[in-house]
Design a protein around this motif. Sequence first.
Motif, PDB file in Angstrom:
ATOM      1  N   LYS A   1      -8.781   9.216  -3.505  1.00  0.00           N
ATOM      2  CA  LYS A   1      -8.928   8.317  -4.650  1.00  0.00           C
ATOM      3  C   LYS A   1      -8.219   7.016  -4.288  1.00  0.00           C
ATOM      4  O   LYS A   1      -7.015   7.015  -4.029  1.00  0.00           O
ATOM      5  N   LEU A   2      -8.942   5.913  -4.250  1.00  0.00           N
ATOM      6  CA  LEU A   2      -8.369   4.615  -3.920  1.00  0.00           C
ATOM      7  C   LEU A   2      -8.344   3.762  -5.179  1.00  0.00           C
ATOM      8  O   LEU A   2      -9.374   3.565  -5.813  1.00  0.00           O
ATOM      9  N   THR A   3      -7.150   3.292  -5.556  1.00  0.00           N
ATOM     10  CA  THR A   3      -6.994   2.441  -6.726  1.00  0.00           C
ATOM     11  C   THR A   3      -6.307   1.148  -6.306  1.00  0.00           C
ATOM     12  O   THR A   3      -5.713   1.081  -5.233  1.00  0.00           O
ATOM     13  N   TYR A   4      -6.401   0.141  -7.170  1.00  0.00           N
ATOM     14  CA  TYR A   4      -5.722  -1.125  -6.869  1.00  0.00           C
ATOM     15  C   TYR A   4      -5.320  -1.830  -8.147  1.00  0.00           C
ATOM     16  O   TYR A   4      -5.842  -1.571  -9.234  1.00  0.00           O
ATOM     17  N   SER A   5      -4.353  -2.727  -7.970  1.00  0.00           N
ATOM     18  CA  SER A   5      -3.888  -3.607  -9.043  1.00  0.00           C
ATOM     19  C   SER A   5      -3.566  -4.939  -8.394  1.00  0.00           C
ATOM     20  O   SER A   5      -3.498  -5.030  -7.162  1.00  0.00           O
TER      21      SER A   5
ATOM     22  N   HIS B   1      -1.598  -2.814  -4.047  1.00  0.00           N
ATOM     23  CA  HIS B   1      -1.196  -3.829  -5.021  1.00  0.00           C
ATOM     24  C   HIS B   1      -1.209  -5.179  -4.315  1.00  0.00           C
ATOM     25  O   HIS B   1      -0.508  -5.381  -3.326  1.00  0.00           O
TER      26      HIS B   1
ATOM     27  N   GLU C   1      -4.559  10.250  -2.269  1.00  0.00           N
ATOM     28  CA  GLU C   1      -4.491   9.080  -3.145  1.00  0.00           C
ATOM     29  C   GLU C   1      -3.935   7.898  -2.359  1.00  0.00           C
ATOM     30  O   GLU C   1      -2.974   8.048  -1.612  1.00  0.00           O
TER      31      GLU C   1
ATOM     32  N   HIS D   1      -3.019   3.667  -3.118  1.00  0.00           N
ATOM     33  CA  HIS D   1      -2.971   2.573  -4.087  1.00  0.00           C
ATOM     34  C   HIS D   1      -2.599   1.279  -3.375  1.00  0.00           C
ATOM     35  O   HIS D   1      -1.681   1.245  -2.549  1.00  0.00           O
TER      36      HIS D   1
ATOM     37  N   SER E   1     -11.123   0.687   4.067  1.00  0.00           N
ATOM     38  CA  SER E   1     -11.091   1.294   2.729  1.00  0.00           C
ATOM     39  C   SER E   1     -12.244   2.280   2.562  1.00  0.00           C
ATOM     40  O   SER E   1     -12.070   3.349   1.965  1.00  0.00           O
TER      41      SER E   1
ATOM     42  N   ILE F   1       0.847  -1.193   0.000  1.00  0.00           N
ATOM     43  CA  ILE F   1       0.000   0.000   0.000  1.00  0.00           C
ATOM     44  C   ILE F   1       0.877   1.235   0.000  1.00  0.00           C
ATOM     45  O   ILE F   1       1.942   1.259   0.619  1.00  0.00           O
ATOM     46  N   SER F   2       0.436   2.234  -0.748  1.00  0.00           N
ATOM     47  CA  SER F   2       1.134   3.515  -0.765  1.00  0.00           C
ATOM     48  C   SER F   2       0.086   4.616  -0.737  1.00  0.00           C
ATOM     49  O   SER F   2      -1.047   4.423  -1.180  1.00  0.00           O
TER      50      SER F   2
ATOM     51  N   GLN G   1     -13.246  -4.271  -1.716  1.00  0.00           N
ATOM     52  CA  GLN G   1     -13.205  -2.818  -1.880  1.00  0.00           C
ATOM     53  C   GLN G   1     -14.582  -2.167  -1.974  1.00  0.00           C
ATOM     54  O   GLN G   1     -14.767  -1.050  -1.511  1.00  0.00           O
TER      55      GLN G   1
END
Length: 135
Positions: A124-128, A88, A84, A86, A115, A70-71, A108
């Motif tokens: 803004k929360l994103t993921y991969s 992974h 932000e 993110h 979350s 997580i970052s 999520q």
Amino acid sequence: MSEVKGRVRWVEDMQFVGKMDTDQCSIILGDGGISPMKLLLLSVAGCTAYDVVMILKKMREPIEGLEVEISGKRREEHPRIYEEVHLHYRIHGDVKEEKAKRAIELSQDKYCSASAHIKLSGAKLTYSFDVIGKE
């Protein structure tokens, strides 16, 4: 509505110890420990990791391991909230990609309360993710 209680005690200088009433472990905050904002990120990663493992097990997917990186980027002005975040996910085992994606989406969009708090703050929360099968 369930109530959760804990306390933080000032130890010395800028070091504090936090403990929840119902838990055995304590955590050091500040000097010699972790900052509360970094702990917030770890809480999000831990919450979603728990969900994803539970969901994949319920799907009977052969998960063998999970790492969640997580970052976060914080704004410069106070309060310095995250703008932000993110995540992974590294999922180990012969897990089907579509099942992994679904487990993450469920975490999520429905289950991960940590979350949800981040998103409700306006971040803004994103993921991969990667699925790493048996070698």
